[in-house]
Design a protein around this motif. Structure first.
Motif, PDB file in Angstrom:
ATOM      1  N   UNK A 113     -44.613  11.096 -59.436  1.00 28.64           N
ATOM      2  CA  UNK A 113     -45.174  10.747 -60.729  1.00 28.64           C
ATOM      3  C   UNK A 113     -44.262  11.275 -61.819  1.00 28.64           C
ATOM      4  N   UNK A 114     -44.063  10.459 -62.850  1.00 35.37           N
ATOM      5  CA  UNK A 114     -43.310  10.948 -63.998  1.00 35.37           C
ATOM      6  C   UNK A 114     -44.228  11.786 -64.877  1.00 35.37           C
ATOM      7  N   UNK A 115     -43.670  12.852 -65.406  1.00 37.56           N
ATOM      8  CA  UNK A 115     -44.476  13.804 -66.166  1.00 37.56           C
ATOM      9  C   UNK A 115     -45.273  13.140 -67.288  1.00 37.56           C
ATOM     10  N   UNK A 171     -37.770  13.529 -65.067  1.00 34.60           N
ATOM     11  CA  UNK A 171     -39.170  13.171 -65.294  1.00 34.60           C
ATOM     12  C   UNK A 171     -39.995  13.292 -64.017  1.00 34.60           C
ATOM     13  N   UNK A 172     -39.318  13.476 -62.881  1.00 30.24           N
ATOM     14  CA  UNK A 172     -39.964  13.376 -61.570  1.00 30.24           C
ATOM     15  C   UNK A 172     -40.604  14.713 -61.195  1.00 30.24           C
ATOM     16  N   UNK A 173     -41.930  14.747 -61.168  1.00 29.43           N
ATOM     17  CA  UNK A 173     -42.622  15.998 -60.877  1.00 29.43           C
ATOM     18  C   UNK A 173     -42.308  16.520 -59.483  1.00 29.43           C
ATOM     19  N   UNK A 174     -42.128  15.621 -58.520  1.00 28.12           N
ATOM     20  CA  UNK A 174     -41.818  16.075 -57.161  1.00 28.12           C
ATOM     21  C   UNK A 174     -40.485  16.809 -57.126  1.00 28.12           C
ATOM     22  N   UNK A 197     -47.399  13.730 -56.644  1.00 20.61           N
ATOM     23  CA  UNK A 197     -46.245  14.240 -57.389  1.00 20.61           C
ATOM     24  C   UNK A 197     -45.124  13.211 -57.514  1.00 20.61           C
ATOM     25  N   UNK A 243     -39.072   8.990 -52.166  1.00 16.06           N
ATOM     26  CA  UNK A 243     -38.427  10.235 -51.735  1.00 16.06           C
ATOM     27  C   UNK A 243     -36.930  10.219 -52.008  1.00 16.06           C
ATOM     28  N   UNK A 295     -39.264  18.512 -59.630  1.00 17.16           N
ATOM     29  CA  UNK A 295     -39.527  19.811 -60.238  1.00 17.16           C
ATOM     30  C   UNK A 295     -40.170  20.755 -59.235  1.00 17.16           C
ATOM     31  N   UNK A 296     -41.091  20.210 -58.497  1.00 14.27           N
ATOM     32  CA  UNK A 296     -41.830  21.000 -57.508  1.00 14.27           C
ATOM     33  C   UNK A 296     -40.914  21.471 -56.381  1.00 14.27           C
ATOM     34  N   UNK A 297     -40.136  20.548 -55.855  1.00  7.35           N
ATOM     35  CA  UNK A 297     -39.338  20.850 -54.668  1.00  7.35           C
ATOM     36  C   UNK A 297     -38.100  21.661 -54.982  1.00  7.35           C
ATOM     37  N   UNK A 305     -37.225  22.882 -58.306  1.00 12.54           N
ATOM     38  CA  UNK A 305     -37.256  23.711 -59.504  1.00 12.54           C
ATOM     39  C   UNK A 305     -36.508  23.117 -60.690  1.00 12.54           C
ATOM     40  N   UNK A 337     -46.194  25.547 -64.624  1.00 13.96           N
ATOM     41  CA  UNK A 337     -45.174  24.948 -65.478  1.00 13.96           C
ATOM     42  C   UNK A 337     -45.742  24.529 -66.837  1.00 13.96           C
ATOM     43  N   UNK A 363     -48.817  24.292 -59.349  1.00 12.93           N
ATOM     44  CA  UNK A 363     -47.501  23.972 -59.916  1.00 12.93           C
ATOM     45  C   UNK A 363     -47.646  23.467 -61.353  1.00 12.93           C
TER      46      UNK A 363
END
Lengths: 442, 442
Positions: free
Chosen positions: A19-21, B191-194, A17, B173, B196-198, B200, A84, A80
């Motif tokens: 990672x950029x979308x 753009x950072x999926x992490x 994750x 991180x 988004x995950x962490x 929202x 999304x 996830x």
């Protein structure tokens, strides 16, 4: 253990994750178009060094290997992405089985580098390589920026040890990576316990002003510290009056006092005065540690002062004015199919301006002059000239998805010292200038 | 899950190791001297804003609460401390039972702040409070630096959305925390999926130059992207020739094309040209996204350009020139015992120069003028004047060791927008200047 305990990005179950979308949406579109399997070569390089810097330092490679090995999409991550609507079901299926199966070559960690140096070369299908862009760049851009600053500081400090103490000035986990990069760049120790725990870096630390202020007076504080930590401890002498504190420190600990620390004031002046006072008190072996917003210039300016060790915080973890590198991860060549025999075609963005790059799968070598000193970074896409065959820089790091080049951090640190020593002497000038050797393209 | 999978500082089983060694050695010495139990007050504040900045932004408070809650010494950590001889057995015993049991008050996250603002006030025994210094400062110094840059960028962008895309330029991180801080400061997406995950935070992203280069030509690439991601996607139009790419983009996607992205060149000029071309092609609703080393000044300079959204990377995650704050964690008062009735005595370092500070347990309030606009940050140690009682800034965050002030990130983001709007208009001037309101000590 449960990462929830860390108060960190909990539930991030792999490096996938970081990672950029757009990497995932490109993957989806390429899979659908039938181009995701095309054999591809991505390279990491920087177009320029930070302004005024003479050389760069490659750091973070070991962390990249960990990140690639652990780049996996488990059920939590896939859930996830599904929830999304980030990618479609076919892509999720593909991601569920993801393991990087390609090859990675790169500059060994600790090496110096220059504009255009192909620091890392990632080869495999487009689909498997494109996903690694962000995590690779995050690690290399951060760690290399810190290591470059550390290297300048350690060359300014000469034989005097440097203590990394910047954890409080950067993200709590960036701090751990910064300690590691500082060690690569030549620092001796760190104050950060997590860095000691994770990477085995030697840790140090004794007391802060709060400890003195806690007690009724400085005498009580010094006595408490010496009682508990022994005469070899480092007493902080600038809470009130430095001269009085040094007198009291030697009175309480005796001439075997380990060190005194000075954290404010005109360090050059104060260090001279404290050294003279310590010597007069018979504490000729007691060391002087200075800490207070030091950078490589302040360290160099203290070269003539009787200082035994430097503690560096803010300027180290912020890269001494350059907190990141400008490394990019670019597709430089691709075939029309997955076939290993299909010819690789060089590709490159053609836009005007500073963002153009050189296509083609590259090798690199460092050409030495007759005295064995580096005189050019040679980067090429064709066959390697015979005279440079033994001077090649890239080594195999991952082969068919398997990491093949783990090494202890001390080896990396030693490599950096050797690589820096192999550059022209002007490399370690702190004054602003151009890269100390030119990059030549063959 | 197992943190080993993260390729991170594995085996760091709690936030307790995000600590500088001297905190543990001070603890040991204080416990032995019988002073570790003294009731103490520590405060986090900064002596100055970064040069030229008009206000600071408090960010990271929510992460601090997580970190304090999870600050525990389990067997793995204790074993490490024992093996390295960092503290003695009595101290290890004490650490084994460690839970922060004190109180924390602070500025609510998202608030603006000024030199001397007591952003966080930590109260308890010296022993329990001294340990939290590094982890608290790491989080607040990092997150607040990013949020302050984000706030300037969002005020420069006005109603146009900002996309955070800096993950590749900072530690993997730190990037997640940076996304969070950017959102607090007014960014719309990441753009950072992490992240988004962490947290929202809404995520976005479509494609990079590599996707175009993978294909035989730009037409194939655009077609593949539109086929897979739909007409609403954002096509990157500057791999080869922008005009030709825009023409082809509308030809392939039709006038319903979602957006085009421009990542190089003179953005002001190119945006105008592309807007005109899109309008002429009937794609009047197609948006223009620009990305390319933007900072708040570049964003402001594009105010008059037909730009619909900005993507910001490097300058966001490096705090636009100020990658850290200079917040410190200082003992400001302590009693002679653990007794809650024992009087608190103010304490402060007395050395000459910039590092002196103001002792005493503090309150803070923001005084408004007759129009309801902030006119001073008032910081005091005595009783709160009646007219400021309702303007107090500190709120209770932790009570007797229990977190009492968790809140959703959107509430924090809204608070920041409101707090900034309550400052004099000159707060959002980008030109260098002094803090927009003075700090007054009572």
């Amino acid at each position: 253990m449960n990462t929830a305990d860390l108060g960190l990005p909990v539930d991030v179950p792999s490096t996938a994750l970081f990672t950029d979308q757009y990497e995932l949406t490109m993957l989806q579109a390429a899979l659908k178009a039938g181009t995701g399997g095309r054999r591809s070569v991505f390279e990491v390089f920087t177009r320029r060094l930070p302004e005024g810097r003479r050389y760069g330092v490659v750091a973070g490679t070991g962390r990249v290997l960990d990140a690639v090995e652990n780049f996996r999409f488990d059920a939590g991550v896939l859930g996830f992405l599904r929830e999304r609507n980030i990618v479609d079901e076919a892509t999720l299926q593909w991601l569920a089985g993801y393991r990087f199966s390609g090859d990675i070559w790169g500059y060994p960690e600790g090496e110096v580098c220059f504009p255009g140096s192909p620091i890392l070369r990632v080869e495999g299908s487009f689909a498997e390589c494109v996903l690694l862009e962000t995590v690779i760049l995050s690690i290399l851009n951060h760690d290399s920026a810190i290591a470059a600053a550390a290297s300048r500081m350690s060359s300014a400090a000469g034989d005097r040890p440097l203590i990394e103490m910047g954890a409080r000035r950067t993200h709590e986990l960036a701090a751990v990576a910064a300690s590691r990069a500082a060690y690569v760049g030549g620092f001796a120790t760190t104050s950060d316990l997590a860095a000691g725990f994770r990477y085995g870096i030697p840790t140090v630390g004794t007391s802060a002003h709060a400890f003195t202020l806690l007690h009724d007076n400085e005498r009580d504080a010094f006595r408490a510290q010496v009682d508990s930590l022994g005469r070899g401890t480092t007493l902080l002498v600038d809470t009130y009056d430095v001269t009085e504190a040094v007198r009291m420190a030697v009175e309480i600990a005796g001439p075997d006092l380990g060190a005194v620390r000075i954290d404010s004031g005109d360090l050059l002046l104060v260090a001279h005065r404290v050294r003279q006072q310590l010597d007069e008190l018979g504490a000729t072996e007691t060391k002087i540690v200075v800490t207070s917003d030091l950078d490589e210039y302040a360290i160099a300016s203290l070269r003539a002062a009787p200082v035994d060790a430097y503690g560096v915080g803010t300027q180290l973890v912020t890269g001494s004015g350059h907190p990141t590198c400008s490394m990019v991860y670019k597709l430089v060549a691709r075939a029309h199919s997955a076939d290993l025999k299909a010819p690789l075609e060089p590709v490159a963005k053609k836009s005007l301006g500073a963002k153009s790059s050189v296509g083609g799968r590259k090798w690199a070598a460092r050409r030495l002059d007759e005295h064995g000193v580096a005189e050019a970074e040679v980067v090429g896409t064709g066959p390697v000239p015979a005279e440079l065959a033994d001077a090649q820089l890239l080594v195999e790091l991952v082969k068919g998805g398997q990491v093949v080049a783990r090494e202890p951090l001390d080896a990396v640190r030693d490599r950096h010292a050797a690589a820096r020593a192999g550059l022209p002497l002007s490399a370690t000038q702190l004054s602003r200038g151009e890269a100390v050797i030119p990059t030549e393209y063959l």
